[in-house]
Scaffold this motif. Structure first.
Motif, PDB file in Angstrom:
ATOM      1  N   SER A  66       0.859  -1.193   0.000  1.00 53.51           N
ATOM      2  CA  SER A  66       0.000   0.000   0.000  1.00 53.51           C
ATOM      3  C   SER A  66       0.890   1.236   0.000  1.00 53.51           C
ATOM      4  CB  SER A  66      -0.927  -0.010   1.215  1.00 53.51           C
ATOM      5  OG  SER A  66      -0.244   0.485   2.338  1.00 53.51           O
ATOM      6  N   GLY A  67       0.265   2.409  -0.031  1.00 52.02           N
ATOM      7  CA  GLY A  67       1.009   3.662  -0.119  1.00 52.02           C
ATOM      8  C   GLY A  67       2.126   3.787   0.903  1.00 52.02           C
ATOM      9  N   HIS A  68       1.855   3.382   2.116  1.00 50.33           N
ATOM     10  CA  HIS A  68       2.864   3.569   3.162  1.00 50.33           C
ATOM     11  C   HIS A  68       4.136   2.760   2.924  1.00 50.33           C
ATOM     12  CE1 HIS A  68      -0.511   5.394   5.402  1.00 50.33           C
ATOM     13  NE2 HIS A  68       0.464   6.196   5.758  1.00 50.33           N
ATOM     14  N   LEU A  69       4.023   1.608   2.259  1.00 54.15           N
ATOM     15  CA  LEU A  69       5.228   0.847   1.946  1.00 54.15           C
ATOM     16  C   LEU A  69       6.141   1.691   1.046  1.00 54.15           C
ATOM     17  CD1 LEU A  69       6.650  -2.162   1.906  1.00 54.15           C
ATOM     18  CD2 LEU A  69       6.080  -1.863  -0.503  1.00 54.15           C
ATOM     19  N   PHE A  92      -3.384  14.915   9.117  1.00 52.27           N
ATOM     20  CA  PHE A  92      -3.094  13.539   9.556  1.00 52.27           C
ATOM     21  C   PHE A  92      -1.958  12.912   8.748  1.00 52.27           C
ATOM     22  CE2 PHE A  92      -3.826   8.977   9.347  1.00 52.27           C
ATOM     23  CZ  PHE A  92      -4.065   8.639  10.670  1.00 52.27           C
ATOM     24  N   PHE A  93      -1.972  13.093   7.422  1.00 56.91           N
ATOM     25  CA  PHE A  93      -0.970  12.402   6.596  1.00 56.91           C
ATOM     26  C   PHE A  93       0.383  13.103   6.631  1.00 56.91           C
ATOM     27  CE2 PHE A  93      -4.898  10.473   5.155  1.00 56.91           C
ATOM     28  CZ  PHE A  93      -4.548   9.134   5.227  1.00 56.91           C
ATOM     29  N   GLY A  94       0.401  14.404   6.888  1.00 55.63           N
ATOM     30  CA  GLY A  94       1.665  15.089   7.130  1.00 55.63           C
ATOM     31  C   GLY A  94       2.295  14.569   8.422  1.00 55.63           C
ATOM     32  N   VAL A 139       6.637  16.179   2.023  1.00 54.55           N
ATOM     33  CA  VAL A 139       5.371  16.907   1.932  1.00 54.55           C
ATOM     34  C   VAL A 139       4.287  16.049   1.288  1.00 54.55           C
ATOM     35  CG1 VAL A 139       6.069  18.021  -0.254  1.00 54.55           C
ATOM     36  CG2 VAL A 139       4.279  19.068   1.133  1.00 54.55           C
ATOM     37  N   VAL A 140       3.064  16.210   1.806  1.00 54.05           N
ATOM     38  CA  VAL A 140       1.895  15.544   1.229  1.00 54.05           C
ATOM     39  C   VAL A 140       1.297  16.478   0.177  1.00 54.05           C
ATOM     40  CG1 VAL A 140      -0.395  14.611   1.717  1.00 54.05           C
ATOM     41  CG2 VAL A 140       1.423  14.381   3.417  1.00 54.05           C
ATOM     42  N   HIS A 141       1.046  15.969  -1.012  1.00 53.23           N
ATOM     43  CA  HIS A 141       0.447  16.795  -2.062  1.00 53.23           C
ATOM     44  C   HIS A 141      -1.015  17.086  -1.708  1.00 53.23           C
ATOM     45  CE1 HIS A 141      -0.324  17.328  -6.700  1.00 53.23           C
ATOM     46  NE2 HIS A 141      -0.426  18.445  -6.038  1.00 53.23           N
ATOM     47  N   GLY A 142      -1.807  16.048  -1.565  1.00 49.91           N
ATOM     48  CA  GLY A 142      -3.212  16.227  -1.192  1.00 49.91           C
ATOM     49  C   GLY A 142      -3.436  15.699   0.209  1.00 49.91           C
ATOM     50  N   GLU A 143      -3.728  16.574   1.156  1.00 51.14           N
ATOM     51  CA  GLU A 143      -3.922  16.169   2.555  1.00 51.14           C
ATOM     52  C   GLU A 143      -5.352  15.624   2.684  1.00 51.14           C
ATOM     53  OE1 GLU A 143      -3.782  14.922   5.650  1.00 51.14           O
ATOM     54  OE2 GLU A 143      -1.791  15.824   5.718  1.00 51.14           O
ATOM     55  N   THR A 144      -5.458  14.316   2.601  1.00 42.47           N
ATOM     56  CA  THR A 144      -6.752  13.631   2.557  1.00 42.47           C
ATOM     57  C   THR A 144      -7.578  13.833   3.830  1.00 42.47           C
ATOM     58  OG1 THR A 144      -5.482  11.989   1.352  1.00 42.47           O
ATOM     59  CG2 THR A 144      -7.745  11.427   1.816  1.00 42.47           C
ATOM     60  N   SER A 145      -6.934  14.212   4.912  1.00 45.50           N
ATOM     61  CA  SER A 145      -7.670  14.388   6.167  1.00 45.50           C
ATOM     62  C   SER A 145      -8.476  15.687   6.181  1.00 45.50           C
ATOM     63  CB  SER A 145      -6.707  14.372   7.362  1.00 45.50           C
ATOM     64  OG  SER A 145      -5.764  15.426   7.263  1.00 45.50           O
ATOM     65  N   VAL A 168       7.549  13.450  -2.062  1.00 46.82           N
ATOM     66  CA  VAL A 168       6.138  13.845  -2.123  1.00 46.82           C
ATOM     67  C   VAL A 168       5.221  12.633  -1.995  1.00 46.82           C
ATOM     68  CG1 VAL A 168       4.376  14.942  -3.559  1.00 46.82           C
ATOM     69  CG2 VAL A 168       6.709  15.843  -3.559  1.00 46.82           C
ATOM     70  N   ASP A 169       4.256  12.750  -1.098  1.00 44.44           N
ATOM     71  CA  ASP A 169       3.172  11.773  -0.995  1.00 44.44           C
ATOM     72  C   ASP A 169       2.042  12.260  -1.905  1.00 44.44           C
ATOM     73  OD1 ASP A 169       0.734  10.601  -0.342  1.00 44.44           O
ATOM     74  OD2 ASP A 169       1.086  10.589   1.816  1.00 44.44           O
ATOM     75  N   ALA A 170       1.897  11.581  -3.053  1.00 40.65           N
ATOM     76  CA  ALA A 170       0.851  11.962  -4.012  1.00 40.65           C
ATOM     77  C   ALA A 170      -0.239  10.890  -4.069  1.00 40.65           C
ATOM     78  CB  ALA A 170       1.462  12.203  -5.392  1.00 40.65           C
ATOM     79  N   VAL A 171      -0.471  10.223  -2.934  1.00 35.73           N
ATOM     80  CA  VAL A 171      -1.429   9.106  -2.935  1.00 35.73           C
ATOM     81  C   VAL A 171      -2.830   9.581  -3.327  1.00 35.73           C
ATOM     82  CG1 VAL A 171      -2.498   7.270  -1.568  1.00 35.73           C
ATOM     83  CG2 VAL A 171      -0.081   7.784  -1.250  1.00 35.73           C
ATOM     84  N   SER A 172      -3.218  10.777  -2.885  1.00 35.08           N
ATOM     85  CA  SER A 172      -4.594  11.196  -3.168  1.00 35.08           C
ATOM     86  C   SER A 172      -4.694  12.154  -4.359  1.00 35.08           C
ATOM     87  CB  SER A 172      -5.215  11.844  -1.936  1.00 35.08           C
ATOM     88  OG  SER A 172      -4.593  13.080  -1.673  1.00 35.08           O
ATOM     89  N   THR A 191       2.728   7.007  -4.855  1.00 30.23           N
ATOM     90  CA  THR A 191       1.271   6.923  -4.898  1.00 30.23           C
ATOM     91  C   THR A 191       0.871   5.454  -4.859  1.00 30.23           C
ATOM     92  OG1 THR A 191      -0.732   7.760  -5.939  1.00 30.23           O
ATOM     93  CG2 THR A 191       1.005   7.005  -7.418  1.00 30.23           C
ATOM     94  N   ALA A 192      -0.428   5.214  -4.864  1.00 29.90           N
ATOM     95  CA  ALA A 192      -0.919   3.841  -4.736  1.00 29.90           C
ATOM     96  C   ALA A 192      -2.039   3.624  -5.743  1.00 29.90           C
ATOM     97  CB  ALA A 192      -1.404   3.585  -3.311  1.00 29.90           C
ATOM     98  N   SER A 193      -2.352   2.349  -5.967  1.00 32.30           N
ATOM     99  CA  SER A 193      -3.300   1.994  -7.032  1.00 32.30           C
ATOM    100  C   SER A 193      -4.735   2.416  -6.754  1.00 32.30           C
ATOM    101  CB  SER A 193      -3.254   0.472  -7.249  1.00 32.30           C
ATOM    102  OG  SER A 193      -3.412  -0.231  -6.023  1.00 32.30           O
ATOM    103  N   GLN A 194      -5.103   2.525  -5.475  1.00 28.50           N
ATOM    104  CA  GLN A 194      -6.526   2.486  -5.132  1.00 28.50           C
ATOM    105  C   GLN A 194      -7.263   3.817  -5.044  1.00 28.50           C
ATOM    106  OE1 GLN A 194      -4.036   2.085  -2.930  1.00 28.50           O
ATOM    107  NE2 GLN A 194      -4.585   2.723  -0.871  1.00 28.50           N
ATOM    108  N   LYS A 195      -6.599   4.902  -5.399  1.00 29.47           N
ATOM    109  CA  LYS A 195      -7.318   6.174  -5.279  1.00 29.47           C
ATOM    110  C   LYS A 195      -7.555   6.760  -6.672  1.00 29.47           C
ATOM    111  CE  LYS A 195      -6.212   6.642  -0.485  1.00 29.47           C
ATOM    112  NZ  LYS A 195      -5.746   7.463   0.617  1.00 29.47           N
ATOM    113  N   GLY A 196      -6.959   7.904  -6.976  1.00 30.01           N
ATOM    114  CA  GLY A 196      -7.244   8.557  -8.248  1.00 30.01           C
ATOM    115  C   GLY A 196      -6.840   7.762  -9.477  1.00 30.01           C
TER     116      GLY A 196
HETATM  117  C1  LIG Z   1      -4.689   7.059   1.442  1.00 31.88           C
HETATM  118  C2  LIG Z   1      -3.468   7.846   1.723  1.00 31.88           C
HETATM  119  C3  LIG Z   1      -2.321   7.241   2.219  1.00 31.88           C
HETATM  120  C4  LIG Z   1      -2.362   5.829   2.696  1.00 31.88           C
HETATM  121  O1  LIG Z   1      -1.959   4.938   1.803  1.00 31.88           O
HETATM  122  P1  LIG Z   1      -2.127   3.383   2.111  1.00 31.88           P
HETATM  123  O2  LIG Z   1      -2.284   2.862   0.731  1.00 31.88           O
HETATM  124  O3  LIG Z   1      -3.332   3.198   2.973  1.00 31.88           O
HETATM  125  O4  LIG Z   1      -0.894   2.950   2.790  1.00 31.88           O
HETATM  126  C5  LIG Z   1      -1.178   7.994   2.384  1.00 31.88           C
HETATM  127  N1  LIG Z   1      -1.184   9.307   2.104  1.00 31.88           N
HETATM  128  C6  LIG Z   1      -2.280   9.936   1.652  1.00 31.88           C
HETATM  129  C7  LIG Z   1      -2.235  11.395   1.358  1.00 31.88           C
HETATM  130  C8  LIG Z   1      -3.460   9.226   1.453  1.00 31.88           C
HETATM  131  O5  LIG Z   1      -4.559   9.852   1.010  1.00 31.88           O
END
Ligand SMILES: *Cc1c(COP(=O)(O)O)cnc(C)c1O
Length: 368
Positions: A66-69, A92-94, A139-145, A168-172, A191-196
């Motif tokens: 997942s993204g955190h890995l 939260f994600f920052g 830095v988190v690009h999109g702060e999902t919280s 950069v955390d661009a997961v969201s 980034t991760a597969s499961q969002k955008g």
């Molecule tokens: C969802 C999200 C994560 C978490 O990723 P996981 O795939 O659950 O590990 C990390 N950062 C941001 C900004 C997110 O929106």
């Protein structure tokens, strides 16, 4: 609540999101080996599509997890224990980035902004000047919280001007907003597969720039750990037989490949515009109902919107009620868990029609 209602709610949580039927179909195909020339070629095609989607020219890895890995791999590989980073903390994600770096023995200097506000690039510049030892910025690009987008382009410019690294955390944001990895000078982007990107959960995507690799090579002590070690990932990346050293979730990779194909067919600019318009529609509709949207328009995330519950309404109750009306949303995180609702609107759910249906359900719930 009846089973019939619960069995098929739309996933309006901030990810994972619903996926297209064509993407889902890839999961139902027979399993194939995660190695061999044919598979390696298929995997590389997915990597190339992902590079186009993230506008990344350097290395990009797709990996089981997942993204955190990916954040563990990027942060733990570019920075050694005892080294220093500046972490942008406005949600939260920052906080997660700071926590994760700390867990690797990295010294973290926090650059804070209140939840609901972006971190200003000038503040990052000042933090870097105050901490000349800091080797990079997280830095988190999109702060999902909070539904707030940080000005990553300007933040990266402040860091690059001073010769520091940018992670950069661009997961969201990947797949819904321009990430522009290479043009903005991101040294690692996750980034991760499961969002955008519109695929099921299961794989993480990590980019590394030339400067990022230099940081890996110049480390005085080797990277700790094994499966999240970017140096090891790179060792295997050139193999035409198996470009990694652990088993890939082949079906998820294929599903991601299909969702990326659909994304590129739609066109990046068109897709970004669709998400921007849908998020504008949602924010406007929420405000018309008298609800308070957390993110100012100028920095609102196109994929996630957070709003305050009306007086006397608890977020968990509103969430449960909306679930009964066919929409799975999330509560706020941390200190906002009782007061804030977070709505995800990405991929197949980012249409004016689905947003209007959601607003209608919310209106019925709040006015009944
Ligand atoms: C969802 C999200 C994560 C978490 O990723 P996981 O795939 O659950 O590990 C990390 N950062 C941001 C900004 C997110 O929106």
């Amino acid at each position: 609540m009846s089973e019939a209602v619960l069995s098929d709610p739309l996933l309006f949580i901030p990810g994972p999101s619903d996926v297209a039927p064509e993407v889902l179909a890839e999961l139902g195909r027979q399993v194939v080996p995660h190695y061999g020339p044919a598979w390696a070629k298929e995997y590389r095609r997915v990597v190339d599509h992902a590079k186009t989607a993230l506008q990344a020219e350097g290395h990009l890895f797709i990996y089981a997890g997942s993204g955190h890995l990916g954040l563990d791999a990027a942060i733990g590989s570019l920075f050694a224990p005892g080294e220093e980073v500046v972490a942008a903390c406005n949600g939260f994600f920052g906080e997660r980035l700071a926590e994760l770096a700390h867990s690797h023995g990295i010294r973290v200097r926090r650059c804070e902004a209140p939840w609901g506000s972006p971190v200003a690039a000038e503040e990052i510049g000042r933090a870097l000047d105050a901490h000349p030892e800091a080797k990079g910025v997280l830095v988190v690009h999109g702060e999902t919280s909070t539904g707030v987008q940080n000005p990553v382009e300007a933040i990266a410019a402040e860091a690059k001007r001073r010769g520091r690294l940018v992670v950069v955390d661009a997961v969201s944001t990947a797949g819904v907003a321009p990430v522009s990895v290479t043009a903005r000078g991101f040294d690692a982007c996750v980034t991760a597969s499961q969002k955008g990107l519109g695929a099921p959960p299961g794989v993480v995507l990590v980019t590394v720039s030339d400067e990022g690799w230099r940081a890996v090579e110049e480390r005085k002590e080797p990277i700790r750990g094994w499966s999240a070690n970017l140096a090891k990932w790179r060792e295997h990346a050139f193999s035409d037989f198996q470009p990694y050293f652990i088993t890939m979730p082949v079906n998820v990779v294929r599903a991601l490949g299909k969702s990326l194909e659909m994304l590129l067919e739609e066109g990046l600019a068109e897709r970004f515009a669709r998400h921007r318009e849908v998020s504008q529609l949602l924010r406007r509709s929420l405000r018309e109902m008298g609800l308070s949207v957390i993110a100012p328009d100028a920095c609102a995330l196109p994929s996630v919107t957070a709003f305050r519950c009306p007086e006397g309404v608890a977020a968990p109750e509103l969430r449960d009620a909306l679930l009964g009306r066919g929409f799975y949303v999330s509560c706020g995180l941390g200190p906002w868990s009782n007061d804030v609702i977070r709505v995800g609107h990405m991929g197949v759910n980012a249409t004016p029609e689905r947003i209007s249906r959601f607003i209608a359900a919310l209106k019925r719930e709040l006015h009944s």
